[in-house]
Motif scaffolding. Structure first.
Motif, mmCIF file in Angstrom:
data_model
loop_
_atom_site.group_PDB
_atom_site.id
_atom_site.type_symbol
_atom_site.label_atom_id
_atom_site.label_comp_id
_atom_site.label_asym_id
_atom_site.label_seq_id
_atom_site.Cartn_x
_atom_site.Cartn_y
_atom_site.Cartn_z
ATOM 1 N N ALA A 214 -36.566 7.006 13.840
ATOM 2 C CA ALA A 214 -37.465 8.082 14.271
ATOM 3 C C ALA A 214 -37.452 8.202 15.797
ATOM 4 C CB ALA A 214 -38.877 7.858 13.737
ATOM 5 N N CYS A 215 -36.256 8.308 16.369
ATOM 6 C CA CYS A 215 -36.099 8.321 17.823
ATOM 7 C C CYS A 215 -36.480 9.645 18.471
ATOM 8 C CB CYS A 215 -34.671 7.954 18.204
ATOM 9 S SG CYS A 215 -33.449 9.185 17.714
ATOM 10 N N GLY A 216 -36.754 10.654 17.664
ATOM 11 C CA GLY A 216 -37.081 11.949 18.264
ATOM 12 C C GLY A 216 -35.919 12.439 19.101
ATOM 13 N N SER B 175 -34.468 14.498 11.672
ATOM 14 C CA SER B 175 -33.859 15.790 11.991
ATOM 15 C C SER B 175 -32.694 15.599 12.949
ATOM 16 C CB SER B 175 -34.882 16.722 12.639
ATOM 17 O OG SER B 175 -34.243 17.877 13.141
ATOM 18 N N PRO B 176 -31.531 16.123 12.632
ATOM 19 C CA PRO B 176 -30.399 16.024 13.562
ATOM 20 C C PRO B 176 -30.612 16.848 14.830
ATOM 21 C CG PRO B 176 -29.800 17.360 11.660
ATOM 22 C CD PRO B 176 -31.162 16.809 11.399
ATOM 23 N N GLY C 40 -37.362 20.457 7.102
ATOM 24 C CA GLY C 40 -37.419 21.815 7.643
ATOM 25 C C GLY C 40 -38.420 21.919 8.786
ATOM 26 N N PHE C 41 -39.570 21.276 8.603
ATOM 27 C CA PHE C 41 -40.573 21.254 9.669
ATOM 28 C C PHE C 41 -40.008 20.615 10.927
ATOM 29 C CE2 PHE C 41 -43.567 18.645 12.039
ATOM 30 C CZ PHE C 41 -44.439 19.610 12.499
ATOM 31 N N TRP C 42 -39.397 19.429 10.786
ATOM 32 C CA TRP C 42 -38.901 18.706 11.957
ATOM 33 C C TRP C 42 -37.737 19.427 12.614
ATOM 34 C CZ3 TRP C 42 -41.909 15.828 14.497
ATOM 35 C CH2 TRP C 42 -42.909 15.118 13.854
ATOM 36 N N GLU C 43 -36.913 20.104 11.867
ATOM 37 C CA GLU C 43 -35.827 20.871 12.473
ATOM 38 C C GLU C 43 -36.374 22.035 13.300
ATOM 39 O OE1 GLU C 43 -33.013 21.792 9.396
ATOM 40 O OE2 GLU C 43 -32.162 19.780 9.473
ATOM 41 N N ARG C 44 -37.454 22.642 12.834
ATOM 42 C CA ARG C 44 -38.071 23.717 13.619
ATOM 43 C C ARG C 44 -38.772 23.144 14.852
ATOM 44 N NH1 ARG C 44 -39.489 25.026 8.500
ATOM 45 N NH2 ARG C 44 -41.657 24.412 8.801
ATOM 46 N N LYS D 96 -35.523 23.711 1.661
ATOM 47 C CA LYS D 96 -35.319 22.958 2.890
ATOM 48 C C LYS D 96 -36.254 23.469 3.987
ATOM 49 C CE LYS D 96 -31.911 21.521 6.283
ATOM 50 N NZ LYS D 96 -30.545 21.628 6.754
ATOM 51 N N ALA D 97 -36.369 24.782 4.119
ATOM 52 C CA ALA D 97 -37.226 25.368 5.150
ATOM 53 C C ALA D 97 -38.675 24.953 4.985
ATOM 54 C CB ALA D 97 -37.103 26.886 5.128
#
Length: 81
Positions: A56-58, A79-80, A14-18, A8-9
């Motif tokens: 994809a609302c960011g 990403s939540p 994982g990228f978008w969550e970071r 996941k990381a």
């Protein structure tokens, strides 16, 4: 073999969550005027009878600016965060 957490990381999510932690700051710094202009361009073509699905609302730059102008607005992102 990588465990699920490592996969996941290193994945797209994982990228978008970071990146989500600084996304709004980056967007507002470089694109604040662009978002304002696009918001003004969109307003005349939406109305209170419409239901909107935003993909994809960011972090919601359009969502928060425009959702009050339509019947309903559903916004989602990969990403939540």
């Amino acid at each position: 073999m990588k465990n699920t957490k490592e996969k996941k990381a290193n994945s797209n999510i994982g990228f978008w969550e970071r990146f989500a932690k600084i996304y709004t700051i980056v967007q507002e710094k470089g694109n604040k005027e662009l978002y304002a202009k696009l918001t003004e361009e969109i307003k005349p073509i939406i109305n209170e009878k419409q239901d909107v699905l935003e993909l994809a609302c960011g972090t919601g730059q359009f969502t928060f600016a425009l959702a009050g102008n339509v019947h309903s607005w559903i916004a989602t992102d990969f990403s939540p965060q």
